[in-house]
Every structure is written in C-alpha cells, then in structure tokens.
Design a protein around this motif. Structure first.
Motif, short mmCIF file in Angstrom:
data_model
loop_
_atom_site.label_atom_id
_atom_site.label_comp_id
_atom_site.label_asym_id
_atom_site.label_seq_id
_atom_site.Cartn_x
_atom_site.Cartn_y
_atom_site.Cartn_z
N ASP A 240 49.73 -24.51 11.04
CA ASP A 240 48.57 -24.47 11.95
C ASP A 240 47.57 -25.58 11.58
OD1 ASP A 240 46.78 -23.68 13.81
OD2 ASP A 240 46.40 -21.69 12.97
N THR B 275 29.39 -23.69 17.01
CA THR B 275 30.37 -22.76 17.59
C THR B 275 30.55 -21.56 16.67
OG1 THR B 275 32.17 -24.03 16.55
CG2 THR B 275 31.61 -24.56 18.85
N ARG C 116 43.01 -24.86 24.22
CA ARG C 116 42.26 -23.63 23.90
C ARG C 116 40.96 -23.65 24.69
NH1 ARG C 116 40.04 -22.51 17.85
NH2 ARG C 116 38.66 -24.25 18.38
N HIS D 96 36.28 -32.92 11.39
CA HIS D 96 34.89 -33.08 11.87
C HIS D 96 34.34 -34.41 11.40
CE1 HIS D 96 35.82 -28.82 12.05
NE2 HIS D 96 34.79 -28.63 12.85
N THR E 198 49.65 -35.81 15.88
CA THR E 198 48.34 -35.84 16.53
C THR E 198 47.30 -35.21 15.61
OG1 THR E 198 48.80 -33.71 17.56
CG2 THR E 198 49.26 -35.68 18.88
N ILE F 172 41.08 -28.96 12.45
CA ILE F 172 40.25 -29.91 13.18
C ILE F 172 39.48 -30.77 12.18
CG2 ILE F 172 38.21 -30.12 14.68
CD1 ILE F 172 39.18 -27.49 16.04
N ARG G 94 36.41 -33.66 16.22
CA ARG G 94 35.19 -33.35 16.96
C ARG G 94 33.94 -33.68 16.16
NH1 ARG G 94 31.83 -28.60 17.66
NH2 ARG G 94 32.06 -27.10 15.97
N GLY H 53 48.09 -23.21 16.66
CA GLY H 53 47.13 -22.16 16.32
C GLY H 53 46.93 -21.14 17.42
N LEU I 255 52.60 -27.03 21.26
CA LEU I 255 51.55 -28.03 21.51
C LEU I 255 50.37 -27.76 20.60
CD1 LEU I 255 51.46 -28.43 25.38
CD2 LEU I 255 52.20 -30.08 23.67
N SER I 256 49.99 -26.50 20.50
CA SER I 256 48.88 -26.13 19.63
C SER I 256 49.28 -24.91 18.83
CB SER I 256 47.63 -25.83 20.45
OG SER I 256 46.53 -25.71 19.60
N ARG J 260 46.14 -19.11 5.49
CA ARG J 260 46.54 -19.67 6.78
C ARG J 260 47.92 -20.30 6.67
NH1 ARG J 260 42.96 -22.17 11.14
NH2 ARG J 260 44.09 -23.89 12.07
N GLU K 215 34.68 -20.69 19.49
CA GLU K 215 35.14 -21.96 18.96
C GLU K 215 35.18 -23.04 20.04
OE1 GLU K 215 36.65 -19.10 18.88
OE2 GLU K 215 37.36 -18.58 16.87
N SER K 216 35.34 -24.27 19.58
CA SER K 216 35.35 -25.41 20.50
C SER K 216 36.52 -25.34 21.47
CB SER K 216 35.43 -26.71 19.69
OG SER K 216 36.63 -26.77 18.95
N PRO L 277 38.83 -25.35 9.48
CA PRO L 277 39.13 -24.26 10.41
C PRO L 277 37.94 -23.31 10.42
CG PRO L 277 40.11 -23.78 8.30
CD PRO L 277 39.38 -25.09 8.14
N SER L 278 37.94 -22.33 11.30
CA SER L 278 36.92 -21.29 11.24
C SER L 278 37.01 -20.59 9.89
CB SER L 278 37.11 -20.31 12.40
OG SER L 278 38.46 -19.88 12.47
O1 TXA Z 1 34.69 -24.65 16.96
C1 TXA Z 1 35.69 -24.90 16.26
O2 TXA Z 1 36.65 -25.54 16.71
C2 TXA Z 1 35.68 -24.38 14.82
C3 TXA Z 1 34.56 -25.09 14.07
C4 TXA Z 1 34.58 -24.80 12.60
O3 TXA Z 1 34.64 -26.48 14.32
N1 TXA Z 1 36.94 -24.63 14.21
C5 TXA Z 1 38.06 -23.92 14.56
O4 TXA Z 1 39.18 -24.27 13.84
O5 TXA Z 1 38.06 -23.08 15.42
P1 TXA Z 1 40.51 -23.41 13.85
O6 TXA Z 1 41.36 -24.01 12.80
O7 TXA Z 1 40.17 -21.97 13.68
O8 TXA Z 1 41.14 -23.68 15.25
C6 TXA Z 1 41.62 -24.98 15.53
C7 TXA Z 1 42.51 -24.96 16.71
C8 TXA Z 1 43.82 -24.26 16.42
O9 TXA Z 1 44.19 -23.52 17.55
C9 TXA Z 1 44.75 -25.43 16.17
O10 TXA Z 1 46.10 -25.12 16.43
C10 TXA Z 1 44.21 -26.45 17.13
O11 TXA Z 1 42.81 -26.29 17.09
N2 TXA Z 1 44.56 -27.81 16.70
C11 TXA Z 1 44.05 -28.50 15.67
N3 TXA Z 1 44.67 -29.69 15.54
C12 TXA Z 1 45.60 -29.74 16.51
C13 TXA Z 1 46.59 -30.70 16.89
N4 TXA Z 1 46.76 -31.84 16.25
N5 TXA Z 1 47.37 -30.41 17.95
C14 TXA Z 1 47.24 -29.26 18.61
N6 TXA Z 1 46.33 -28.31 18.30
C15 TXA Z 1 45.53 -28.54 17.25
#
Ligand code: TXA
Ligand code: MG
Length: 353
Positions: free
Chosen positions: A60, A33, A196, A65, A118, A63, A122, A245, A242-243, A56, A181-182, A143-144
């Motif tokens: 927030d 991604t 997302r 991995h 939670t 994820i 992935r 980020g 909920l999310s 950051r 992103e995912s 994170p990214s």
């Molecule tokens: O593709 C991707 O997801 C990339 C690659 C590196 O795996 N990672 C990524 O991470 O985009 P980041 O931190 O930029 O975005 C993660 C998103 C954020 O919007 C965050 O709020 C959400 O996932 N997220 C993570 N854990 C969460 C949780 N327990 N509950 C709700 N949202 C969550």
C-alpha cells in the motif's frame, strides 16, 4: 515508547520534530485533512518504520508531502509534468486536499510507492505541516496516522490512542479542518482517473480539467479492483491494483456499522446498545420518531451541511467507537460534493463489520 504530544505551533517542538524526521524517526503531524504519520521520503529505513508502526501492508503506497508545486520536478517524471492539467490543478488547488499520482523519478525509493512506478504527491494546506517539511528539508512520506484499517485521526489524541505506544512524537495542531483524506487522482501517462474521493470534490476538479474517467470501485482484500471494475474486462482480476490502498474493509471502527436511511425503522433489542450517526438533526428526529432508542447519538452537522459533516465524521466515529456500543447505525447522505467521500468512508466502515 510513549508518544509525547507537543504543540505544533511551538518553534522548539517543531525543531525537535524536524530533527526526528531527519534522524529517520516517524513523527505524527496535523494536516487539513487528517493527521499523518510522516517520515523522510528519501530514507527507505525511515519509511519502513512508518509501515511497521501502522502494521500497514507493504503493498500500500504512501503519499509524499512537499512544500510547493515547484518541488514536483524532483520527484515526478518530466513527461507527466509536461501535461498542462498537472500545472493547472496544482495552481488551482495546492496547498490543499488533492493528491496527484504521477510517474515517479528514481529519487523516490521503491518502498514509498510499494514498488509501483507512480508516486502520489500533495502540498498540504496546514501551516504546521508546511513548516515541518521546510524545517526537515526533505519531502515527507505520510499515510494517515492510524493503525492499518483503523479510523483516521483528526486530533492528536486520536493518534495517541492508536499509535501512542509505537511512536515518539505527535505534533498537535488541533482538529483537522476538512476531516476526510485527500482526493487521489491518477494523472500518470495521460490518465484522468479518480482513485479515492476525498476532501476536494470531484466536481471542482472536473470544472478545471473536464470529465474524469469512472472511479475505480472498492478493491478486495488483496487490493484488486472489485465488482465495478471487474465488469470491464475478463482479465480485470489479473491487473495490478491502480490504488492498492482502496481496499474495501478500511477506515473501520471496532464496532459493526451499517448504513440505514432515516425512514427505515431501526429495530433494537431490549439489552442492545446501538449508536446513531445522523446525517442531520432532521435525520435523527426521523429515526427516533420511528421508535428507535439510541444509546448514543452523534450529529456532526445538524443542518446536514456536507462540509461540516466531513469535518466531524471521524471525530464522531471515534466517539461512538469508544461508547461501549454493540453496533452503529449511520445515515446515508447524497453523493455529491464531499458527500462522495463521506459515503465512501461509511461504506468501507460498513464492509469491515
Ligand atoms: O489526506 C491524506 O491524503 C492523508 C494526509 C496525511 O495527507 N494521507 C492519507 O494517506 O490518507 P493514506 O496512506 O492513508 O492513503 C493514501 C492513499 C491510499 O489509498 C494509497 O493506495 C493511495 O493514496 N496512493 C498513494 N500512492 C499511490 C500511487 N502511487 N498509486 C495509486 N494510489 C496511491
Ligand atoms: Mg489511511
């Protein structure tokens, strides 16, 4: 500190990166991604260094991995794993651009999930990412690999530009194949909510497990649900995000960006430098036929193929961002398939302007 970029397919570089992860140092690595900034998810101090390097906010969550779906049971609550949809989605889409949010076990430190109960998990579809997780022997919270609020990186060089002075090592895996992103899906406690839109189209998820609940709208600067969700109940703004980020001003280039359909004339002042992110070659031709003279033009997908557009989206924005422009005009795309993720990222970039 100046980050070294090492070839991710070199076993020695990989071993060094794995050792750094085990030693609690953040390492940037490629996924299908975008590039991630990874740390040992079981080491709170290592995870804190990731937050610090990115600037950051601590609310927030990251994820986590993992290398295979079998590892889920170490980190996710059994009650959610009993949900047949989780197994089904994992079997169908992992490795791949899908993050599932499940109730977490106590094995995951609170800093990873920003205190939420939670955790997002992935299995990335990239050989270097999978080898890194395997060699480190721990799940990797990532994170990214951009500064908070900045454009997501789809090349090692993008990471170096934003984080080069703050981290030691970047594994190079070439350009990210998917480029956005995912997709983040909340499945905890029987829910089925899109958090997302991302690299896995919602339509494909719904074909497996049926209709999802409405997407949560963009969140405001505090990470609370925005207008779309606020309408659902009087107490909407008291509910926890909920999310967290999903803040609206995100994925932003340093130059103001606006979304303008190809058939709306773009008025450019004589001394103004405006860049165009075109949805297709036809879109570029249409905008220029209406009289606009752009100082820079990016057309990631001349044929308008959303797959190609997603793959080149951040790359194009990075280039426009460094082209000395006054503003960027981006053409909208239909919101189906990957088009949803593309429009989501463009709206966030526009909101930050
Ligand atoms: O593709 C991707 O997801 C990339 C690659 C590196 O795996 N990672 C990524 O991470 O985009 P980041 O931190 O930029 O975005 C993660 C998103 C954020 O919007 C965050 O709020 C959400 O996932 N997220 C993570 N854990 C969460 C949780 N327990 N509950 C709700 N949202 C969550
Ligand atoms: Mg990000």
């Amino acid at each position: 500190m100046t980050a070294r970029i090492l070839p991710g397919d070199d076993p020695e570089a990989l071993a060094e990166a794995a050792a750094a992860i085990r030693a609690g140092e953040p390492v940037a690595f490629p996924t299908e991604t975008v590039y991630g900034l990874g740390a040992n998810a079981l080491d709170p101090l290592a995870v804190a260094r990731v937050f610090e390097a990115k600037d950051r906010p601590r609310f927030d969550p990251l994820i986590v991995h993992i290398a295979a779906a079998e590892e889920l049971e170490r980190y996710a609550d059994r009650r959610d794993l009993a949900d047949a949809r989780v197994e089904r989605l994992a079997a169908r889409f992992w490795p791949g651009p899908l993050t599932v949010v499940l109730r977490k076990r106590e094995t995951i430190p609170g800093i990873v999930t920003a205190g939420l109960d939670t955790v997002g998990l992935r299995v990335p579809d990239h050989p270097i990412a999978l080898r890194l997780i395997g060699a480190a022997g721990v799940p990797i919270a990532a994170p990214s690999a951009n500064r908070f609020g900045g454009l997501s990186p789809t090349r090692a060089e993008h990471v170096r530009r934003q984080l080069g002075g703050r981290i030691g090592l970047i594994l190079d895996g070439g350009p990210s194949r998917i480029g956005v992103e995912s997709t983040v899906l909340l499945l905890a406690d029987g829910r089925r909510t899109l958090l997302r839109p991302g690299g896995l189209p919602v339509e494909e998820i719904e074909a497996e497990i049926g209709p999802l609940e409405a997407e949560v709208g963009p969140l405001d600067a505090e990470g609370r649900p925005g207008q779309r969700e606020a309408g659902r109940g009087a107490d909407a703004d008291k509910r926890p995000a909920l999310s967290p980020g999903r803040m609206i001003a995100h994925y932003a280039p340093g130059v103001p960006l606006e979304i303008v359909p190809p058939d709306v004339p773009v008025v450019i002042a004589p001394d103004e430098r405006v860049g165009l992110l075109a949805g297709s070659a036809g879109g570029q031709a249409r905008a220029e036929s209406l009289g606009a003279r752009f100082a820079a033009v990016e057309v990631p997908a001349p044929d308008g193929d959303p797959l190609r557009l997603a793959a080149g989206l951040f790359e194009a924005l990075h280039r426009l961002d460094t082209a000395g422009l006054d503003r960027i005009v981006a053409q909208p795309v239909p919101e189906v398939g990957l088009g949803r993720a593309i429009m989501d990222r463009l709206r966030r970039a526009a909101a930050a302007a």
